[in-house]
Design a protein around this motif. Structure first.
Motif, PDB file in Angstrom:
ATOM      1  N   ARG A 188       0.830  -1.211   0.000  1.00 29.49           N
ATOM      2  CA  ARG A 188       0.000   0.000   0.000  1.00 29.49           C
ATOM      3  C   ARG A 188       0.861   1.257   0.000  1.00 29.49           C
ATOM      4  O   ARG A 188       0.607   2.195  -0.746  1.00 29.49           O
ATOM      5  CB  ARG A 188      -0.937  -0.004   1.218  1.00 29.49           C
ATOM      6  CG  ARG A 188      -2.142  -0.900   1.068  1.00 29.49           C
ATOM      7  CD  ARG A 188      -3.178  -0.617   2.135  1.00 29.49           C
ATOM      8  NE  ARG A 188      -2.701  -0.987   3.459  1.00 29.49           N
ATOM      9  CZ  ARG A 188      -2.835  -2.196   3.982  1.00 29.49           C
ATOM     10  NH1 ARG A 188      -3.431  -3.145   3.293  1.00 29.49           N
ATOM     11  NH2 ARG A 188      -2.385  -2.457   5.193  1.00 29.49           N
ATOM     12  N   ALA A 189       1.874   1.278   0.859  1.00 32.10           N
ATOM     13  CA  ALA A 189       2.757   2.450   0.916  1.00 32.10           C
ATOM     14  C   ALA A 189       3.515   2.610  -0.395  1.00 32.10           C
ATOM     15  O   ALA A 189       3.738   3.733  -0.862  1.00 32.10           O
ATOM     16  CB  ALA A 189       3.732   2.300   2.077  1.00 32.10           C
ATOM     17  N   LEU A 192       1.238   4.131  -2.973  1.00 31.22           N
ATOM     18  CA  LEU A 192       0.968   5.542  -2.692  1.00 31.22           C
ATOM     19  C   LEU A 192       2.209   6.419  -2.870  1.00 31.22           C
ATOM     20  O   LEU A 192       2.100   7.647  -2.861  1.00 31.22           O
ATOM     21  CB  LEU A 192       0.431   5.700  -1.266  1.00 31.22           C
ATOM     22  CG  LEU A 192      -0.943   5.092  -0.986  1.00 31.22           C
ATOM     23  CD1 LEU A 192      -1.250   5.143   0.505  1.00 31.22           C
ATOM     24  CD2 LEU A 192      -2.017   5.842  -1.773  1.00 31.22           C
ATOM     25  N   GLY A 193       3.364   5.789  -2.969  1.00 31.28           N
ATOM     26  CA  GLY A 193       4.599   6.555  -3.087  1.00 31.28           C
ATOM     27  C   GLY A 193       5.006   7.222  -1.793  1.00 31.28           C
ATOM     28  O   GLY A 193       5.733   8.219  -1.809  1.00 31.28           O
ATOM     29  N   ASP A 194       4.559   6.669  -0.671  1.00 34.87           N
ATOM     30  CA  ASP A 194       4.873   7.228   0.646  1.00 34.87           C
ATOM     31  C   ASP A 194       6.138   6.550   1.172  1.00 34.87           C
ATOM     32  O   ASP A 194       6.087   5.447   1.730  1.00 34.87           O
ATOM     33  CB  ASP A 194       3.699   6.992   1.600  1.00 34.87           C
ATOM     34  CG  ASP A 194       3.857   7.725   2.914  1.00 34.87           C
ATOM     35  OD1 ASP A 194       4.996   8.012   3.311  1.00 34.87           O
ATOM     36  OD2 ASP A 194       2.827   7.991   3.570  1.00 34.87           O
ATOM     37  N   ALA A 195       7.291   7.202   0.982  1.00 36.38           N
ATOM     38  CA  ALA A 195       8.575   6.602   1.341  1.00 36.38           C
ATOM     39  C   ALA A 195       8.689   6.333   2.840  1.00 36.38           C
ATOM     40  O   ALA A 195       9.183   5.283   3.256  1.00 36.38           O
ATOM     41  CB  ALA A 195       9.721   7.498   0.881  1.00 36.38           C
ATOM     42  N   GLN A 196       8.229   7.277   3.675  1.00 33.48           N
ATOM     43  CA  GLN A 196       8.331   7.105   5.124  1.00 33.48           C
ATOM     44  C   GLN A 196       7.473   5.940   5.600  1.00 33.48           C
ATOM     45  O   GLN A 196       7.921   5.108   6.394  1.00 33.48           O
ATOM     46  CB  GLN A 196       7.906   8.385   5.834  1.00 33.48           C
ATOM     47  CG  GLN A 196       8.025   8.319   7.365  1.00 33.48           C
ATOM     48  CD  GLN A 196       9.433   8.057   7.824  1.00 33.48           C
ATOM     49  OE1 GLN A 196      10.355   8.776   7.455  1.00 33.48           O
ATOM     50  NE2 GLN A 196       9.626   7.025   8.627  1.00 33.48           N
ATOM     51  N   ALA A 197       6.239   5.856   5.100  1.00 34.31           N
ATOM     52  CA  ALA A 197       5.351   4.764   5.485  1.00 34.31           C
ATOM     53  C   ALA A 197       5.908   3.425   5.020  1.00 34.31           C
ATOM     54  O   ALA A 197       5.800   2.407   5.727  1.00 34.31           O
ATOM     55  CB  ALA A 197       3.955   4.986   4.905  1.00 34.31           C
ATOM     56  N   GLU A 198       6.527   3.414   3.838  1.00 35.89           N
ATOM     57  CA  GLU A 198       7.093   2.168   3.329  1.00 35.89           C
ATOM     58  C   GLU A 198       8.294   1.729   4.163  1.00 35.89           C
ATOM     59  O   GLU A 198       8.483   0.537   4.432  1.00 35.89           O
ATOM     60  CB  GLU A 198       7.505   2.329   1.866  1.00 35.89           C
ATOM     61  CG  GLU A 198       7.851   1.016   1.203  1.00 35.89           C
ATOM     62  CD  GLU A 198       7.990   1.142  -0.307  1.00 35.89           C
ATOM     63  OE1 GLU A 198       8.320   0.120  -0.940  1.00 35.89           O
ATOM     64  OE2 GLU A 198       7.788   2.240  -0.850  1.00 35.89           O
ATOM     65  N   ALA A 199       9.109   2.687   4.602  1.00 35.02           N
ATOM     66  CA  ALA A 199      10.254   2.360   5.461  1.00 35.02           C
ATOM     67  C   ALA A 199       9.785   1.785   6.800  1.00 35.02           C
ATOM     68  O   ALA A 199      10.364   0.820   7.315  1.00 35.02           O
ATOM     69  CB  ALA A 199      11.102   3.609   5.689  1.00 35.02           C
TER      70      ALA A 199
END
Length: 309
Positions: A188-189, A192-199
């Protein structure tokens, strides 16, 4: 022998002569505590020399001790993680069917053992079971000496290699479902391109793998390693996930690790984890070199500006 007194082992039978009993080879009468049992069952106690072993009183454990042991087990097994707030006392008391006084006493015992800590007005939280006397100095060391980072990453490769190998062997269906959910958070992260959430989802995924290995010591050391990594490479971690092409590569690596564990292939899981962490170490080293070059360039630029003025 069967019956309510089956714990009385069969030995040599005694012979009744008037009021005297001959037991074993000792020729001594049984103690009064179980003479009636001997007479009723026609057996001896089975104790050496024909002596009876008086039974001690069986004391049931305190309710608070039982609850404390159960709560401690949940912490050790990673159900509640370091820094996590425990449910309210009322909820825990209802869950275990005990009084709030017994529950409170159990929590006090865990606090005395260093398992949890009570924060006034905030509740009870799980403590990091790996001593802060170890992790705090190491965290400060990483901040002052970034060149020590490769050593930590090498240690992480050793730990996580074991974790992935054992997770592929030991993961239950519930563990596998949790791993799927943690990977779904990465997906999902990523979308969405959400680097912080993916980390953040990345770290949670690796901790779920450690829990699936079902080794309590490994799990809690891993908690501390990730705590050190968060302290020492916070900025680099964000840059890692912001780098072009890196996020897609990390996504594919995590998928390969997940598939190996779900299919129960320990060797493939270990190899996938090693390849992933080697890639991470290489990229972080590259980012650190870039950061140093940028710092030197900025210093030269500022130096030229001051001389020109």
């Amino acid at each position: 022998m069967v019956g309510p007194f089956a714990f009385y082992r069969t030995a040599e039978p005694y012979v009744k002569k008037k009021t005297a009993y001959k037991i074993g080879t000792a020729g001594r009468p049984p103690r009064a505590c179980c003479a009636r049992l001997h007479k009723a069952w026609g057996r001896t106690c089975g104790t050496t020399g024909g002596f009876c072993m008086p039974l001690g009183k069986v004391r049931p454990p305190k309710v608070s001790d039982v609850v404390a042991e159960e709560l401690e087990r949940l912490v050790l097994e990673g159900v509640w993680q370091p820094g996590e707030r425990l449910p309210p006392e009322r909820e825990l008391a209802e869950r275990y069917g005990v009084s709030r006084a017994s529950l409170r006493e159990a929590l006090q015992k865990l606090e005395a053992r260093g398992v949890v800590e009570h924060r006034q007005g905030a509740g009870t939280y799980v403590r990091d079971l790996v001593s802060s006397n170890l992790t705090d100095p190491l965290g400060s060391l990483l901040l002052r000496h970034p060149e020590a980072l490769p050593d930590l990453l090498e240690f992480r490769r050793a730990l996580e290699g074991i974790a992935c190998h054992q997770a592929a062997r030991r993961a239950t269906e519930a563990d596998k479902e949790l791993l799927r959910r943690k990977f779904a958070e990465i997906e999902r992260a990523h979308e969405l391109g959400d680097a912080q959430a993916e980390a953040d989802a990345d770290a949670e995924f690796h901790m779920a793998i450690a829990a699936s290995a079902h080794n309590m010591f490994l799990l809690h050391v891993m908690y501390s390693v990730f705590s050190l990594l968060r302290q020492g490479i916070a900025s680099s971690r964000e840059r890692l996930y912001s780098s072009e092409g890196v996020r897609q590569e990390l996504y594919e690596q995590h998928r390969a690790i997940l598939e190996a564990i779900l299919t129960g292939d320990p060797d493939r899981a270990w190899a996938a984890e090693q390849a992933h962490l080697k890639f991470v170490a290489d990229r972080l080293a590259h980012l650190e070199r870039e950061k140093e070059r940028e710092s030197r360039s900025r210093m030269r630029l500022e130096g030229m500006g001051s001389r020109g003025s």
